[in-house]
Design a protein around this motif. Structure first.
Motif, short mmCIF file in Angstrom:
data_model
loop_
_atom_site.label_atom_id
_atom_site.label_comp_id
_atom_site.label_asym_id
_atom_site.label_seq_id
_atom_site.Cartn_x
_atom_site.Cartn_y
_atom_site.Cartn_z
N ALA A 54 0.84 -1.21 0.00
CA ALA A 54 0.00 0.00 0.00
C ALA A 54 0.87 1.26 0.00
O ALA A 54 0.59 2.22 -0.73
CB ALA A 54 -0.94 0.00 1.21
N GLN A 55 1.92 1.26 0.79
CA GLN A 55 2.83 2.41 0.82
C GLN A 55 3.51 2.59 -0.53
O GLN A 55 3.62 3.72 -1.03
CB GLN A 55 3.89 2.22 1.91
N LEU A 56 3.95 1.50 -1.13
CA LEU A 56 4.60 1.59 -2.44
C LEU A 56 3.62 2.05 -3.51
O LEU A 56 3.98 2.84 -4.38
CB LEU A 56 5.22 0.24 -2.81
N ALA A 57 2.39 1.57 -3.44
CA ALA A 57 1.37 1.99 -4.42
C ALA A 57 1.17 3.50 -4.35
O ALA A 57 1.15 4.18 -5.39
CB ALA A 57 0.06 1.26 -4.16
N THR A 63 -2.59 1.83 -8.28
CA THR A 63 -3.52 1.20 -7.36
C THR A 63 -2.82 0.09 -6.58
O THR A 63 -1.78 -0.43 -7.01
CB THR A 63 -4.72 0.59 -8.11
N GLN A 64 -3.42 -0.29 -5.46
CA GLN A 64 -2.86 -1.39 -4.68
C GLN A 64 -2.91 -2.70 -5.46
O GLN A 64 -2.00 -3.52 -5.35
CB GLN A 64 -3.62 -1.53 -3.35
N GLN A 65 -3.96 -2.87 -6.28
CA GLN A 65 -4.07 -4.09 -7.10
C GLN A 65 -2.92 -4.14 -8.11
O GLN A 65 -2.31 -5.19 -8.31
CB GLN A 65 -5.42 -4.14 -7.82
N SER A 69 0.49 -6.91 -8.33
CA SER A 69 1.01 -7.62 -9.51
C SER A 69 2.48 -7.31 -9.75
O SER A 69 3.28 -8.19 -10.06
CB SER A 69 0.21 -7.25 -10.76
N VAL A 70 2.82 -6.02 -9.61
CA VAL A 70 4.21 -5.58 -9.80
C VAL A 70 5.12 -6.29 -8.80
O VAL A 70 6.17 -6.83 -9.16
CB VAL A 70 4.34 -4.05 -9.66
#
Length: 154
Positions: A54-57, A63-65, A69-70
């Motif tokens: 979530a922080q990286l998103a 998005t968190q989704q 995937s990343v």
């Protein structure tokens, strides 16, 4: 109605600069098997240490989704590792592996060439002014986006 010539439109100029920057970075990073988001994740983790998806998103503006995937892809490539947070059992904390740091170091050496070329294109005073103006523009764009997406009172 007064029409501003397209070449005087600041949003168009900012967008063109952003497109040119992204095209350059994508071309450089493709040679390393990285997307811009993956590179950004490596860079952030290198600078900040472990972070949740979530922080990286939020940091990458996806998005968190998408970030999930990343991160799965990056973990498969052994660029990052994810471990359960000591604070929240349901949260995974991503950290760089040695392989991820080595790839970042190699890619960064090419990405920084553009940074140096841009810096060299301006005097120190022009560089400082441009940075300040871009920060101000970013602030206004962010404020306007919040205003545009705020619910209207009925």
């Amino acid at each position: 109605m007064v029409e501003v010539p397209i070449e005087n439109d600041l949003c168009t100029r900012i967008r063109r600069s952003e497109q040119a920057l992204m095209a350059h970075h994508e071309a450089v990073l493709r040679a390393y098997g990285l997307t811009m988001t993956q590179y950004t994740v490596l860079l952030i983790l290198s600078r900040e240490g472990g972070m949740s998806g979530a922080q990286l998103a939020r940091s990458c503006g996806v998005t968190q989704q998408s970030m999930s995937s990343v991160l799965t892809n990056m973990e498969t490539k052994k660029l990052i590792r994810r471990e359960t947070s000591p604070v929240h059992a349901k949260v995974q904390i991503a950290t760089l592996t040695d392989e991820g740091q080595a790839l970042l170091d190699r890619a960064y050496q090419e990405v920084v060439i553009l940074e140096r070329a841009l810096t060299d294109a301006f005097t120190p005073a022009e560089h400082a002014a441009l940075c300040e103006l871009l920060e101000r523009a970013t602030s206004i764009l962010t404020q306007q986006t919040r205003h545009a997406t705020a619910p209207t009172a009925t």
